[in-house]
Design an enzyme around this catalytic site. Sequence first.
Site, PDB file in Angstrom:
ATOM      1  N   HIS A 293      36.105  48.710  48.276  1.00  0.00           N
ATOM      2  CA  HIS A 293      36.945  47.884  49.142  1.00  0.00           C
ATOM      3  C   HIS A 293      38.329  48.498  49.335  1.00  0.00           C
ATOM      4  O   HIS A 293      38.931  49.009  48.393  1.00  0.00           O
ATOM      5  CB  HIS A 293      37.085  46.476  48.545  1.00  0.00           C
ATOM      6  CG  HIS A 293      37.898  45.542  49.398  1.00  0.00           C
ATOM      7  ND1 HIS A 293      37.603  45.309  50.725  1.00  0.00           N
ATOM      8  CD2 HIS A 293      39.014  44.796  49.123  1.00  0.00           C
ATOM      9  CE1 HIS A 293      38.486  44.434  51.222  1.00  0.00           C
ATOM     10  NE2 HIS A 293      39.356  44.137  50.276  1.00  0.00           N
TER      11      HIS A 293
ATOM     12  N   ASP B 278      44.977  41.955  52.497  1.00  0.00           N
ATOM     13  CA  ASP B 278      43.605  42.109  52.020  1.00  0.00           C
ATOM     14  C   ASP B 278      42.675  41.353  52.964  1.00  0.00           C
ATOM     15  O   ASP B 278      42.763  40.127  53.095  1.00  0.00           O
ATOM     16  CB  ASP B 278      43.478  41.561  50.598  1.00  0.00           C
ATOM     17  CG  ASP B 278      42.181  41.959  49.915  1.00  0.00           C
ATOM     18  OD1 ASP B 278      41.185  42.181  50.632  1.00  0.00           O
ATOM     19  OD2 ASP B 278      42.156  42.038  48.685  1.00  0.00           O
TER      20      ASP B 278
ATOM     21  N   CYS C 120      36.560  46.832  56.052  1.00  0.00           N
ATOM     22  CA  CYS C 120      37.853  46.756  55.358  1.00  0.00           C
ATOM     23  C   CYS C 120      38.765  47.932  55.704  1.00  0.00           C
ATOM     24  O   CYS C 120      39.971  47.759  55.941  1.00  0.00           O
ATOM     25  CB  CYS C 120      37.659  46.653  53.852  1.00  0.00           C
ATOM     26  SG  CYS C 120      36.628  47.951  53.115  1.00  0.00           S
TER      27      CYS C 120
END
Length: 257
Positions: free
Chosen positions: A119, A136, A178
């Site tokens: 991630h 995030d 991401c």
Amino acid sequence: MPGFRRKITKHFGDSLTPSKPYLSYHDILLTSDDIVSLKYDWLTDNNIAFWEEWLEREVLPKYPRAHIVLLRPSITFLLMQAIDLKSIGSALPDFRKTTHIFLPVNDSRDRERADGGSHWSLLVVSVIDRVAFHYDSLGGANFYEAQKCTERLGRVLGLSLRFHQMEDSPQQGNNSDCGVYVCIVMRHLLIKRLLNANSNEKVSMSMANKVIDSSGGRKEMMQIIESLRKEGERRRSLSPMSTSSKSGSSKTPPRIE
């Protein structure tokens, strides 16, 4: 960041050298595997490093008074994993005049793998305000890593940095976007918030209501890469050192420097 590849090779060795070159752009060498990842999968370190290199080469020069640093993913990894922070001083840029630092954060905890993890998130540090903003796209998945990165960077800077989790950060809709979110949010904050900010106004670092088109982002990045690759091919064809050998040219990627 001149000499980036030389600096990072010093710490990680030649294992990071790719085997299928696609485009050489200043200090970044993209591979065919990177291209496949950019089109369909989780972005690699090289994908994000290329994006930062492109922003540094194409965007930041238009703002000569800006003192903003875009740390490469491998340098961020080094910052987070080094046992002795003093030992990595030669790999870090000079932060003395820096106002803001952008850091792609990865959740890899394996000191032996700079390309591990699953991630990406983005940490933006305002050195002048002593605040770290964490974006995030998967809730708080990288909360621990971002806090650790903030603490370690603070030690390097000799500052106490306040950590701020940005709850309004745009959220991804799948398990592979991401890195794309990191790149798009990075550019938005860099250009729209910092480089074009009015010096008399306080800059908002909020990403509330910002819609991220990850598919469009991937296509745009590919268009940039293909445009640079064509330009590299054009320059090579005009070079007196160019060769007609097909085998030779296939091993050497188009280059922009």
